[in-house]
Design a protein around this motif. Sequence first.
Motif, PDB file in Angstrom:
ATOM      1  N   ALA A  87       0.819  -1.212   0.000  1.00  0.00           N
ATOM      2  CA  ALA A  87       0.000   0.000   0.000  1.00  0.00           C
ATOM      3  C   ALA A  87       0.855   1.266   0.000  1.00  0.00           C
ATOM      4  N   GLY A  88       2.175   1.103   0.007  1.00  0.00           N
ATOM      5  CA  GLY A  88       3.085   2.236  -0.101  1.00  0.00           C
ATOM      6  C   GLY A  88       3.361   2.964   1.191  1.00  0.00           C
ATOM      7  N   LYS A  89       3.193   2.265   2.317  1.00  0.00           N
ATOM      8  CA  LYS A  89       3.395   2.906   3.610  1.00  0.00           C
ATOM      9  C   LYS A  89       4.576   2.272   4.346  1.00  0.00           C
ATOM     10  N   ALA A  90       5.212   3.050   5.209  1.00  0.00           N
ATOM     11  CA  ALA A  90       6.304   2.544   6.030  1.00  0.00           C
ATOM     12  C   ALA A  90       5.754   1.607   7.099  1.00  0.00           C
ATOM     13  N   VAL A  91       6.614   0.703   7.582  1.00  0.00           N
ATOM     14  CA  VAL A  91       6.193  -0.291   8.567  1.00  0.00           C
ATOM     15  C   VAL A  91       7.147  -0.304   9.756  1.00  0.00           C
ATOM     16  N   LEU A  92       6.573  -0.259  10.947  1.00  0.00           N
ATOM     17  CA  LEU A  92       7.265  -0.605  12.190  1.00  0.00           C
ATOM     18  C   LEU A  92       6.553  -1.845  12.704  1.00  0.00           C
ATOM     19  N   CYS A  93       7.207  -2.998  12.611  1.00  0.00           N
ATOM     20  CA  CYS A  93       6.573  -4.267  12.951  1.00  0.00           C
ATOM     21  C   CYS A  93       7.066  -4.760  14.299  1.00  0.00           C
ATOM     22  N   GLU A  94       6.146  -5.047  15.192  1.00  0.00           N
ATOM     23  CA  GLU A  94       6.528  -5.554  16.507  1.00  0.00           C
ATOM     24  C   GLU A  94       7.317  -6.851  16.329  1.00  0.00           C
ATOM     25  N   LYS A  95       8.306  -7.021  17.191  1.00  0.00           N
ATOM     26  CA  LYS A  95       9.139  -8.216  17.107  1.00  0.00           C
ATOM     27  C   LYS A  95       8.329  -9.438  17.577  1.00  0.00           C
ATOM     28  N   PRO A  96       8.681 -10.648  17.095  1.00  0.00           N
ATOM     29  CA  PRO A  96       9.499 -10.882  15.923  1.00  0.00           C
ATOM     30  C   PRO A  96       8.699 -10.581  14.664  1.00  0.00           C
ATOM     31  N   VAL A  97       9.397 -10.308  13.567  1.00  0.00           N
ATOM     32  CA  VAL A  97       8.685 -10.006  12.328  1.00  0.00           C
ATOM     33  C   VAL A  97       7.722 -11.136  11.990  1.00  0.00           C
ATOM     34  N   THR A  98       8.212 -12.375  12.052  1.00  0.00           N
ATOM     35  CA  THR A  98       7.361 -13.543  11.839  1.00  0.00           C
ATOM     36  C   THR A  98       7.915 -14.679  12.688  1.00  0.00           C
ATOM     37  N   PRO A  99       7.197 -15.796  12.785  1.00  0.00           N
ATOM     38  CA  PRO A  99       7.708 -16.929  13.568  1.00  0.00           C
ATOM     39  C   PRO A  99       8.813 -17.726  12.897  1.00  0.00           C
ATOM     40  N   THR A 100       9.082 -17.505  11.609  1.00  0.00           N
ATOM     41  CA  THR A 100      10.081 -18.333  10.914  1.00  0.00           C
ATOM     42  C   THR A 100      11.002 -17.489  10.049  1.00  0.00           C
ATOM     43  N   ALA A 101      12.170 -18.035   9.785  1.00  0.00           N
ATOM     44  CA  ALA A 101      13.141 -17.341   8.923  1.00  0.00           C
ATOM     45  C   ALA A 101      12.618 -17.205   7.499  1.00  0.00           C
ATOM     46  N   ASP A 102      11.928 -18.230   6.991  1.00  0.00           N
ATOM     47  CA  ASP A 102      11.421 -18.170   5.623  1.00  0.00           C
ATOM     48  C   ASP A 102      10.377 -17.069   5.465  1.00  0.00           C
ATOM     49  N   GLU A 103       9.443 -16.966   6.417  1.00  0.00           N
ATOM     50  CA  GLU A 103       8.430 -15.922   6.344  1.00  0.00           C
ATOM     51  C   GLU A 103       9.059 -14.535   6.469  1.00  0.00           C
ATOM     52  N   THR A 104      10.048 -14.427   7.339  1.00  0.00           N
ATOM     53  CA  THR A 104      10.721 -13.136   7.504  1.00  0.00           C
ATOM     54  C   THR A 104      11.425 -12.730   6.218  1.00  0.00           C
ATOM     55  N   ALA A 105      12.041 -13.685   5.541  1.00  0.00           N
ATOM     56  CA  ALA A 105      12.684 -13.393   4.251  1.00  0.00           C
ATOM     57  C   ALA A 105      11.657 -12.888   3.242  1.00  0.00           C
ATOM     58  N   ARG A 106      10.455 -13.441   3.277  1.00  0.00           N
ATOM     59  CA  ARG A 106       9.398 -13.005   2.366  1.00  0.00           C
ATOM     60  C   ARG A 106       9.001 -11.561   2.644  1.00  0.00           C
ATOM     61  N   VAL A 107       8.923 -11.200   3.924  1.00  0.00           N
ATOM     62  CA  VAL A 107       8.587  -9.821   4.284  1.00  0.00           C
ATOM     63  C   VAL A 107       9.693  -8.868   3.845  1.00  0.00           C
ATOM     64  N   LEU A 108      10.942  -9.236   4.078  1.00  0.00           N
ATOM     65  CA  LEU A 108      12.052  -8.371   3.697  1.00  0.00           C
ATOM     66  C   LEU A 108      12.133  -8.204   2.182  1.00  0.00           C
ATOM     67  N   ALA A 109      11.785  -9.248   1.445  1.00  0.00           N
ATOM     68  CA  ALA A 109      11.751  -9.131  -0.012  1.00  0.00           C
ATOM     69  C   ALA A 109      10.673  -8.140  -0.441  1.00  0.00           C
ATOM     70  N   ALA A 110       9.527  -8.175   0.226  1.00  0.00           N
ATOM     71  CA  ALA A 110       8.464  -7.218  -0.080  1.00  0.00           C
ATOM     72  C   ALA A 110       8.889  -5.800   0.260  1.00  0.00           C
ATOM     73  N   ALA A 111       9.636  -5.652   1.356  1.00  0.00           N
ATOM     74  CA  ALA A 111      10.135  -4.320   1.733  1.00  0.00           C
ATOM     75  C   ALA A 111      11.109  -3.799   0.680  1.00  0.00           C
ATOM     76  N   ALA A 112      11.997  -4.665   0.209  1.00  0.00           N
ATOM     77  CA  ALA A 112      12.951  -4.253  -0.818  1.00  0.00           C
ATOM     78  C   ALA A 112      12.230  -3.865  -2.105  1.00  0.00           C
ATOM     79  N   GLU A 113      11.201  -4.618  -2.455  1.00  0.00           N
ATOM     80  CA  GLU A 113      10.434  -4.334  -3.664  1.00  0.00           C
ATOM     81  C   GLU A 113       9.701  -2.997  -3.560  1.00  0.00           C
ATOM     82  N   SER A 114       9.178  -2.714  -2.367  1.00  0.00           N
ATOM     83  CA  SER A 114       8.388  -1.489  -2.176  1.00  0.00           C
ATOM     84  C   SER A 114       9.253  -0.242  -2.072  1.00  0.00           C
ATOM     85  N   GLY A 115      10.464  -0.399  -1.509  1.00  0.00           N
ATOM     86  CA  GLY A 115      11.325   0.748  -1.272  1.00  0.00           C
ATOM     87  C   GLY A 115      10.909   1.586  -0.083  1.00  0.00           C
ATOM     88  N   ARG A 116       9.922   1.118   0.665  1.00  0.00           N
ATOM     89  CA  ARG A 116       9.442   1.869   1.834  1.00  0.00           C
ATOM     90  C   ARG A 116      10.198   1.422   3.080  1.00  0.00           C
TER      91      ARG A 116
END
Length: 326
Positions: A87-116
Amino acid sequence: MEKTRWAVLGPGTISGDFVTGLRSSEFGVLHAVGSSDAGRAAAFAEQHGAAASGTYDDVLTRDDVDAVYIGTVHTTHAELAIRVLEAGKAVLCEKPVTPTADETARVLAAAAESGRPFVEAFKQRFGPFADLLRTIVTEGELGEVREVVAAFGYDQHPRTGRAFDPALAGGAILDVGCYPTSLAVEVARLTGRSALPAEFSEVTAERVNGVDADTTATLTIGDLAVELRTAVIREMPGAAVIRCERGEIVLPDAWGSRIESPSSLILRSGGEERMLTAPTVQPMGAEADAVSRALAEGRAEAPEMPWADTALIAEISTRWLEKARG
């Protein structure tokens, strides 16, 4: 700098603490509240003075929201974080980002794609005390850093609720063990070891109601020795020791609270002690301001909590959990 207009997703206890901290921030203001239950969102918004509220979709489609704090349960973070970033907005996500390393990698990839901006909310990473600790570690007054020993635990009664619910990614490692893990990962990066894999040598664990309730992990990140302890059935001092070639850095209160950041550390060397102090801040307000600065400067990461640290914390937590489950 213009005020950052914040939305909160998840009108629960920790989001209430975040909103309290936001009032102490320099750059942020609460503007909207979102929930899976629009009625709960409206009640929270009225209580805390937000101008708007609604469902998650209602909030994410608003063009007057700059940044979003995600304060929902662990298992919902990934989906919500990706939706917010898209949606083009910045995120402050409460820890942990997700319960697993794979899911966290997916979130970080989305962050890189968005540039936010995307920041994991380890509150102890922000403010003067965190800056002081980083300076002490990087300047190497006590010589090479060799070991990190850190703990965080509490005794919850009754043994019910989110912390004891496997379906909600309960257990000590993800609830509070991630704080000691975060410290070890930061020290490893500051001393040039974070690019190296973490290797576990021993994990002990007591399980209650299907979750890791009391557990210790011994591991190395490169040649940095690490001992992590955490529990949700036993009180532990929220302390840490960073052992160096010529002494140690003692953090009597390593994590602070949701109200006040840590303020002091002790340098021990040659039989002598020296205490160093730093001004305290409202840590949840400080982490919000880190997101605001990233927005204003066009950065996707906050230097206090780089994505590489988020990824390594997730990797260590995931492997610790796997070993704790036997």
